[in-house]
Design a protein around this motif. Structure first.
Motif, PDB file in Angstrom:
ATOM      1  N   LEU A  20       0.832  -1.209   0.000  1.00  0.00           N
ATOM      2  CA  LEU A  20       0.000   0.000   0.000  1.00  0.00           C
ATOM      3  C   LEU A  20       0.865   1.257   0.000  1.00  0.00           C
ATOM      4  CD1 LEU A  20      -2.811   1.242   0.109  1.00  0.00           C
ATOM      5  CD2 LEU A  20      -2.752   1.001   2.610  1.00  0.00           C
ATOM      6  N   GLN A  21       1.943   1.263   0.798  1.00  0.00           N
ATOM      7  CA  GLN A  21       2.848   2.409   0.798  1.00  0.00           C
ATOM      8  C   GLN A  21       3.534   2.564  -0.562  1.00  0.00           C
ATOM      9  OE1 GLN A  21       3.316   4.903   2.661  1.00  0.00           O
ATOM     10  NE2 GLN A  21       3.376   4.454   4.844  1.00  0.00           N
ATOM     11  N   THR A  22       3.849   1.467  -1.205  1.00  0.00           N
ATOM     12  CA  THR A  22       4.473   1.530  -2.526  1.00  0.00           C
ATOM     13  C   THR A  22       3.516   2.141  -3.542  1.00  0.00           C
ATOM     14  OG1 THR A  22       5.761  -0.452  -1.999  1.00  0.00           O
ATOM     15  CG2 THR A  22       5.649   0.191  -4.312  1.00  0.00           C
ATOM     16  N   ALA A  23       2.234   1.781  -3.438  1.00  0.00           N
ATOM     17  CA  ALA A  23       1.227   2.363  -4.330  1.00  0.00           C
ATOM     18  C   ALA A  23       1.059   3.851  -4.048  1.00  0.00           C
ATOM     19  CB  ALA A  23      -0.098   1.631  -4.158  1.00  0.00           C
ATOM     20  N   ALA A  24       1.041   4.222  -2.759  1.00  0.00           N
ATOM     21  CA  ALA A  24       0.940   5.637  -2.399  1.00  0.00           C
ATOM     22  C   ALA A  24       2.155   6.408  -2.895  1.00  0.00           C
ATOM     23  CB  ALA A  24       0.810   5.771  -0.878  1.00  0.00           C
ATOM     24  N   SER A  25       3.312   5.754  -2.886  1.00  0.00           N
ATOM     25  CA  SER A  25       4.544   6.386  -3.363  1.00  0.00           C
ATOM     26  C   SER A  25       4.411   6.842  -4.808  1.00  0.00           C
ATOM     27  CB  SER A  25       5.721   5.419  -3.218  1.00  0.00           C
ATOM     28  OG  SER A  25       6.900   5.960  -3.787  1.00  0.00           O
ATOM     29  N   LYS A  26       3.757   6.040  -5.627  1.00  0.00           N
ATOM     30  CA  LYS A  26       3.600   6.393  -7.032  1.00  0.00           C
ATOM     31  C   LYS A  26       2.761   7.653  -7.196  1.00  0.00           C
ATOM     32  CE  LYS A  26       4.018   1.571  -8.516  1.00  0.00           C
ATOM     33  NZ  LYS A  26       3.317   0.403  -9.117  1.00  0.00           N
ATOM     34  N   VAL A  27       1.724   7.782  -6.376  1.00  0.00           N
ATOM     35  CA  VAL A  27       0.887   8.987  -6.423  1.00  0.00           C
ATOM     36  C   VAL A  27       1.679  10.193  -5.948  1.00  0.00           C
ATOM     37  CG1 VAL A  27      -1.196  10.080  -5.538  1.00  0.00           C
ATOM     38  CG2 VAL A  27      -1.212   7.638  -6.080  1.00  0.00           C
ATOM     39  N   ILE A  28       2.378  10.028  -4.826  1.00  0.00           N
ATOM     40  CA  ILE A  28       3.164  11.136  -4.271  1.00  0.00           C
ATOM     41  C   ILE A  28       4.251  11.566  -5.246  1.00  0.00           C
ATOM     42  CG2 ILE A  28       4.767  11.773  -2.418  1.00  0.00           C
ATOM     43  CD1 ILE A  28       3.138   9.880  -0.585  1.00  0.00           C
ATOM     44  N   ALA A  29       4.912  10.591  -5.867  1.00  0.00           N
ATOM     45  CA  ALA A  29       5.974  10.908  -6.833  1.00  0.00           C
ATOM     46  C   ALA A  29       5.410  11.690  -8.021  1.00  0.00           C
ATOM     47  CB  ALA A  29       6.641   9.620  -7.304  1.00  0.00           C
ATOM     48  N   ARG A  30       4.258  11.277  -8.492  1.00  0.00           N
ATOM     49  CA  ARG A  30       3.654  11.952  -9.640  1.00  0.00           C
ATOM     50  C   ARG A  30       3.272  13.401  -9.295  1.00  0.00           C
ATOM     51  NH1 ARG A  30       0.028   8.488 -10.464  1.00  0.00           N
ATOM     52  NH2 ARG A  30      -1.799   9.499  -9.531  1.00  0.00           N
ATOM     53  N   VAL A  31       2.772  13.602  -8.098  1.00  0.00           N
ATOM     54  CA  VAL A  31       2.306  14.923  -7.686  1.00  0.00           C
ATOM     55  C   VAL A  31       3.462  15.857  -7.340  1.00  0.00           C
ATOM     56  CG1 VAL A  31       1.071  16.144  -5.848  1.00  0.00           C
ATOM     57  CG2 VAL A  31       0.040  14.144  -6.922  1.00  0.00           C
ATOM     58  N   THR A  32       4.511  15.318  -6.727  1.00  0.00           N
ATOM     59  CA  THR A  32       5.614  16.149  -6.248  1.00  0.00           C
ATOM     60  C   THR A  32       6.799  16.230  -7.205  1.00  0.00           C
ATOM     61  OG1 THR A  32       6.675  14.307  -5.084  1.00  0.00           O
ATOM     62  CG2 THR A  32       5.026  15.599  -3.855  1.00  0.00           C
ATOM     63  N   VAL A  40       3.604   7.889   3.041  1.00  0.00           N
ATOM     64  CA  VAL A  40       2.690   8.556   3.957  1.00  0.00           C
ATOM     65  C   VAL A  40       3.201   8.329   5.376  1.00  0.00           C
ATOM     66  CG1 VAL A  40       0.313   8.703   4.789  1.00  0.00           C
ATOM     67  CG2 VAL A  40       0.765   8.183   2.375  1.00  0.00           C
ATOM     68  N   THR A  41       3.290   9.396   6.138  1.00  0.00           N
ATOM     69  CA  THR A  41       3.757   9.310   7.521  1.00  0.00           C
ATOM     70  C   THR A  41       2.625   9.690   8.461  1.00  0.00           C
ATOM     71  OG1 THR A  41       4.500  11.619   7.620  1.00  0.00           O
ATOM     72  CG2 THR A  41       6.071   9.986   6.777  1.00  0.00           C
ATOM     73  N   SER A  42       2.819   9.461   9.743  1.00  0.00           N
ATOM     74  CA  SER A  42       1.791   9.794  10.732  1.00  0.00           C
ATOM     75  C   SER A  42       1.941  11.241  11.189  1.00  0.00           C
ATOM     76  CB  SER A  42       1.872   8.838  11.924  1.00  0.00           C
ATOM     77  OG  SER A  42       3.161   8.882  12.513  1.00  0.00           O
ATOM     78  N   GLY A  43       2.039  12.141  10.224  1.00  0.00           N
ATOM     79  CA  GLY A  43       2.192  13.562  10.504  1.00  0.00           C
ATOM     80  C   GLY A  43       3.539  14.075  10.049  1.00  0.00           C
ATOM     81  N   ALA A  44       3.661  15.415   9.982  1.00  0.00           N
ATOM     82  CA  ALA A  44       4.904  16.021   9.516  1.00  0.00           C
ATOM     83  C   ALA A  44       6.046  15.845  10.512  1.00  0.00           C
ATOM     84  CB  ALA A  44       4.683  17.511   9.224  1.00  0.00           C
ATOM     85  N   ALA A  45       5.744  15.894  11.801  1.00  0.00           N
ATOM     86  CA  ALA A  45       6.803  15.699  12.795  1.00  0.00           C
ATOM     87  C   ALA A  45       7.396  14.298  12.676  1.00  0.00           C
ATOM     88  CB  ALA A  45       6.266  15.932  14.207  1.00  0.00           C
ATOM     89  N   ALA A  46       6.535  13.302  12.467  1.00  0.00           N
ATOM     90  CA  ALA A  46       7.030  11.945  12.247  1.00  0.00           C
ATOM     91  C   ALA A  46       7.870  11.891  10.985  1.00  0.00           C
ATOM     92  CB  ALA A  46       5.857  10.966  12.136  1.00  0.00           C
ATOM     93  N   ILE A  73      -3.518   6.208   5.042  1.00  0.00           N
ATOM     94  CA  ILE A  73      -2.885   6.215   3.724  1.00  0.00           C
ATOM     95  C   ILE A  73      -3.927   6.453   2.639  1.00  0.00           C
ATOM     96  CG2 ILE A  73      -1.603   4.850   2.033  1.00  0.00           C
ATOM     97  CD1 ILE A  73      -0.256   3.407   4.379  1.00  0.00           C
ATOM     98  N   ALA A  74      -5.037   5.739   2.713  1.00  0.00           N
ATOM     99  CA  ALA A  74      -6.097   5.899   1.715  1.00  0.00           C
ATOM    100  C   ALA A  74      -6.683   7.311   1.763  1.00  0.00           C
ATOM    101  CB  ALA A  74      -7.197   4.867   1.947  1.00  0.00           C
ATOM    102  N   GLY A  75      -6.911   7.824   2.966  1.00  0.00           N
ATOM    103  CA  GLY A  75      -7.467   9.165   3.095  1.00  0.00           C
ATOM    104  C   GLY A  75      -6.527  10.234   2.589  1.00  0.00           C
ATOM    105  N   LEU A  76      -5.242  10.097   2.905  1.00  0.00           N
ATOM    106  CA  LEU A  76      -4.260  11.084   2.454  1.00  0.00           C
ATOM    107  C   LEU A  76      -4.140  11.083   0.939  1.00  0.00           C
ATOM    108  CD1 LEU A  76      -1.046  11.587   1.572  1.00  0.00           C
ATOM    109  CD2 LEU A  76      -2.186  13.213   3.085  1.00  0.00           C
ATOM    110  N   VAL A  77      -4.084   9.907   0.324  1.00  0.00           N
ATOM    111  CA  VAL A  77      -3.969   9.825  -1.131  1.00  0.00           C
ATOM    112  C   VAL A  77      -5.186  10.459  -1.801  1.00  0.00           C
ATOM    113  CG1 VAL A  77      -3.953   8.230  -3.090  1.00  0.00           C
ATOM    114  CG2 VAL A  77      -2.431   7.837  -1.154  1.00  0.00           C
ATOM    115  N   CYS A  78      -6.377  10.174  -1.281  1.00  0.00           N
ATOM    116  CA  CYS A  78      -7.595  10.757  -1.829  1.00  0.00           C
ATOM    117  C   CYS A  78      -7.578  12.279  -1.678  1.00  0.00           C
ATOM    118  CB  CYS A  78      -8.821  10.166  -1.126  1.00  0.00           C
ATOM    119  SG  CYS A  78     -10.399  10.838  -1.689  1.00  0.00           S
ATOM    120  N   ALA A  79      -7.219  12.761  -0.490  1.00  0.00           N
ATOM    121  CA  ALA A  79      -7.180  14.202  -0.249  1.00  0.00           C
ATOM    122  C   ALA A  79      -6.139  14.889  -1.122  1.00  0.00           C
ATOM    123  CB  ALA A  79      -6.888  14.472   1.229  1.00  0.00           C
ATOM    124  N   LEU A  80      -5.003  14.234  -1.324  1.00  0.00           N
ATOM    125  CA  LEU A  80      -3.938  14.811  -2.149  1.00  0.00           C
ATOM    126  C   LEU A  80      -4.408  14.984  -3.588  1.00  0.00           C
ATOM    127  CD1 LEU A  80      -0.996  15.751  -2.323  1.00  0.00           C
ATOM    128  CD2 LEU A  80      -0.341  13.367  -2.722  1.00  0.00           C
TER     129      LEU A  80
END
Length: 401
Positions: free
Chosen positions: A53-65, A72-78, A285-292
């Protein structure tokens, strides 16, 4: 208002508050859209391989950024702790196991003295020792000079593992010089951009400039779950960060690592890492990807205009109150969210106290409280709450105590 939300808070005896202060963690961060909530509900109904799931989220994050990878982390401090751990340990299993004990290994992280803040704790938590560089002449009024390249060079030693740069509208112009000097020494730069959204362009700005790792909050402007964040950047560092936050109670002979993890570079399989306590759930992870995805598709200009119109209406409703002046602070390219300033003078602190004692309690921005100015940030203010906010403000303004 969603009755289910009202019921759960009422059943717990917790007051629902009017949040005109912004996406503050202490007030629960952003207000999620139904589509994001639905994604989280769907994610909660099945089991998945979290690494997959994190690997799949990575593809979305990579495409966007525009980054090589992301998690996906448990917050920015993490995200800051994991970024620091990745720079400290890389693919060294023994170092991963030792953290936060960094005796006998390079452990210094450079930071500009004027960028030090209370979130430094997230960096030190990984075992890093922060080394201050630069002077504060400009900040104290003792001079006009800020950070200079030679100060970075002078601070780099064999013990240095990275530099952390805190991005703001006031500091971002220094980033190119920082990247040039630090990269010349073969070291990575971590950019703390937790609150640098919007504008949407910042999702790519720091990666495009050459940052090795960038941290964003997921529970603020993006509109994701409160306990979510993004760590994006170099694939090798992202892989190390992921490895140090995953459940590693695995059989080494049957372990199937994420594609983000360089199995050939590992001499063994690590135990639970420093980030194990920062585990992020499938729902986040699912919520963050959708929101992103929603965030990058949003019309920023139209959204800012709508928020400004609401603030103007609030200001007009407050105009009849004697002794109170308001000022609309329009959004800018670097800070698109408009704000409404309320000049309450010497009575500002007392006004805040009355608002917090009200029904419902109301929170406003207090960053300029010492100057007698309160701010209204509309990001977490539902449209139906505008009239309630005005009523509470007028009631508190007219109250003698």
């Amino acid at each position: 208002m969603n009755p289910a939300v009202t019921d759960i808070y009422q059943s717990l005896g917790v007051a629902r508050r009017i949040n005109a202060a912004g996406t503050l963690t202490r007030l629960g961060g952003s207000l999620m859209e139904p589509e994001v909530l639905q994604a989280m509900v769907q994610a909660a109904t099945a089991s998945v391989d979290m690494a997959e799931l994190q690997t799949a989220a990575s593809k979305v994050i990579a495409r966007v950024t525009g980054a090589e990878a992301g998690i996906v982390t448990s917050g920015a401090a993490a995200g800051l702790t994991l970024a620091s751990a990745a720079c400290l340990a890389r693919w060294d299993v023994a170092r991963m196991t030792a953290l936060p004990d960094t005796r006998g290994m390079p452990n210094e992280v450079l930071m500009v003295r004027t960028q030090r803040n209370s979130y430094d704790h997230a960096i030190r938590l990984a075992g890093a020792r922060i080394v201050d560089i630069g002077h504060n002449d400009r900040g104290t009024g003792a001079g006009i000079r800020g950070l200079e390249p030679w100060e970075i060079t002078a601070a780099i030693t064999p013990q240095t593992v990275a530099m952390v740069f805190v991005a703001t509208a006031q500091t971002v112009h220094e980033l190119p010089a920082v990247l040039q000097v630090v990269h010349a020494h073969g070291l990575p730069v971590i950019v703390d951009a937790a609150a640098q959204l919007p504008p949407r362009s910042n999702l790519q700005r720091f990666i495009a400039a050459g940052a090795d790792l960038v941290v964003f909050s997921g529970g603020k402007a993006i509109g994701g779950p409160q306990a979510s964040g993004i760590l994006a950047g170099r694939r090798d560092l992202i892989g190390s960060a992921l490895l140090q936050m995953m459940d590693m109670d695995v059989n080494p002979t049957t372990w199937s690592p994420s594609d983000l993890i360089d199995r050939a570079a590992l001499h063994g399989v690590p135990h639970h890492g420093i980030g194990r306590g920062f585990k992020v759930g499938k729902e986040e992870i699912a919520g963050l990807v959708c929101a992103l995805k929603r965030f990058v598709a949003r019309d920023e200009v139209a959204s800012a205009q709508a928020l400004a119109a609401r603030l103007q209406a609030i200001a007009a409703a407050l105009a009849a109150q004697p002794g109170i002046t308001t000022r609309l602070v329009p959004g800018t390219e670097l800070a698109p969210i408009p704000l409404l300033e309320i000049d309450a003078g010497a009575g500002a602190a007392a006004l805040v106290e009355r608002l917090l004692r009200g029904d419902p309690p109301v929170h406003v921005g207090e960053r300029m409280l010492d100057a007698g100015i309160l701010t209204i940030n509309p990001q977490t203010l539902r449209c139906e709450d505008d009239s309630v906010l005005v009523r509470c403000l007028l009631t508190s303004l007219r109250s003698p105590s």
